[in-house]
Design an enzyme around this catalytic site. Structure first.
Site, short mmCIF file in Angstrom:
data_model
loop_
_atom_site.label_atom_id
_atom_site.label_comp_id
_atom_site.label_asym_id
_atom_site.label_seq_id
_atom_site.Cartn_x
_atom_site.Cartn_y
_atom_site.Cartn_z
N SER A 18 48.86 -59.94 -41.60
CA SER A 18 49.10 -60.98 -40.88
C SER A 18 49.57 -60.73 -39.53
CB SER A 18 50.54 -61.76 -41.45
OG SER A 18 51.52 -60.86 -41.35
N LYS A 23 48.29 -53.85 -37.53
CA LYS A 23 46.77 -53.61 -37.94
C LYS A 23 46.45 -52.75 -36.59
CE LYS A 23 45.88 -58.14 -37.67
NZ LYS A 23 47.27 -58.51 -37.56
N GLU A 90 40.57 -57.23 -33.53
CA GLU A 90 40.54 -58.79 -33.78
C GLU A 90 39.51 -59.21 -34.29
OE1 GLU A 90 43.17 -60.42 -33.17
OE2 GLU A 90 44.51 -59.14 -31.92
N ALA A 91 38.71 -58.70 -35.26
CA ALA A 91 37.48 -58.89 -35.98
C ALA A 91 37.50 -60.50 -36.39
CB ALA A 91 37.06 -57.95 -36.98
N CYS A 149 63.77 -63.93 -44.28
CA CYS A 149 64.42 -63.36 -45.44
C CYS A 149 64.38 -61.81 -45.57
CB CYS A 149 64.07 -63.89 -46.69
SG CYS A 149 62.33 -63.54 -47.45
N CYS A 181 59.11 -68.21 -48.18
CA CYS A 181 59.34 -68.87 -46.94
C CYS A 181 58.37 -69.54 -46.44
CB CYS A 181 59.73 -67.75 -46.03
SG CYS A 181 61.46 -66.92 -46.67
ZN ZN Z 1 60.75 -64.81 -46.76
#
Ligand code: ZN
Length: 199
Positions: A18, A23, A90-91, A149, A181
């Site tokens: 994400s 990355k 950023e593939a 969280c 979440c």
């Molecule tokens: Zn969470």
């Protein structure tokens, strides 16, 4: 922990996760280690990624390495002369042909390291990333920390109303969330539009 390939045969590695999962930091780490090994490196990124700099791969912690900005994946084939290790950042923003470009480079004996978002803000496979993962020799999933969280996060939750997929990862646009979440905060509309068989 990822260990570099022992021989100089071609290969494809994917680093995905994400927003804010590290990355690009991992991509830069691998390329720097290749440079220490006296291997010739080249780094490419798509022209659509204009955050901070047009000439460097920039991660959020401001560590960067010089890169070549290209308009399409086939430009990589033309511009990668003499490189033994190629990084692609950023593939997810590249065209679908990036998959065959990676395969061609690997078959030429080049080590290809691909970094990119695995999912868009709706949790769908992003651009060519899914197909590249399928043909890769090694896939590393990196994770952020959920800002709500503190759990391990794999989703990029969109904070703005901009529905363009090319909106980039500034901290005021996206936040990394864990699945629990993410499901709480994503609208019902987004989840229904996901076309998931398990809905
Ligand atoms: Zn969470």
């Amino acid at each position: 922990m990822f260990l570099e390939p022992k021989c100089h045969a071609g290969s494809i590695e994917v680093i995905s996760g994400s927003m804010f999962s590290g990355k690009t930091e991992e991509l830069i780490r691998r390329l720097r280690r290749a440079q220490i090994a006296k291997l010739k490196t080249a780094i490419f990124k798509p022209a659509t990624d204009t955050r901070y700099s047009k000439t460097a791969v920039v991660s959020h912690d401001k560590h960067s390495v010089q890169s070549i900005v290209v308009n399409s994946s086939t430009d990589i084939l033309a511009l990668c002369t003499n490189a033994q290790v190629i990084g692609i950042d950023e593939a997810q923003f590249f065209d679908a042909n990036l998959t065959s470009v990676c395969r061609t480079l690997a078959h030429r004996g080049i080590r290809v390291i691909v970094a990119g978002l695995d999912m868009d803000y709706l949790g769908r496979p992003f651009g060519p990333m899914g197909n590249i993962m399928c043909i890769a020799d090694d896939v590393t999933k990196v994770h952020a920390i959920c800002t709500r969280c503190g759990s391990i996060a794999q989703f990029s939750h969109r904070l703005s109303d901009d529905d363009k997929l090319v909106s980039l990862g500034e901290k005021n646009t996206y936040e990394p969330l864990c699945r629990e979440c993410y499901c709480k905060l994503s609208s019902v509309k987004e989840l229904v539009n996901d076309n998931c068989d398990c809905n």
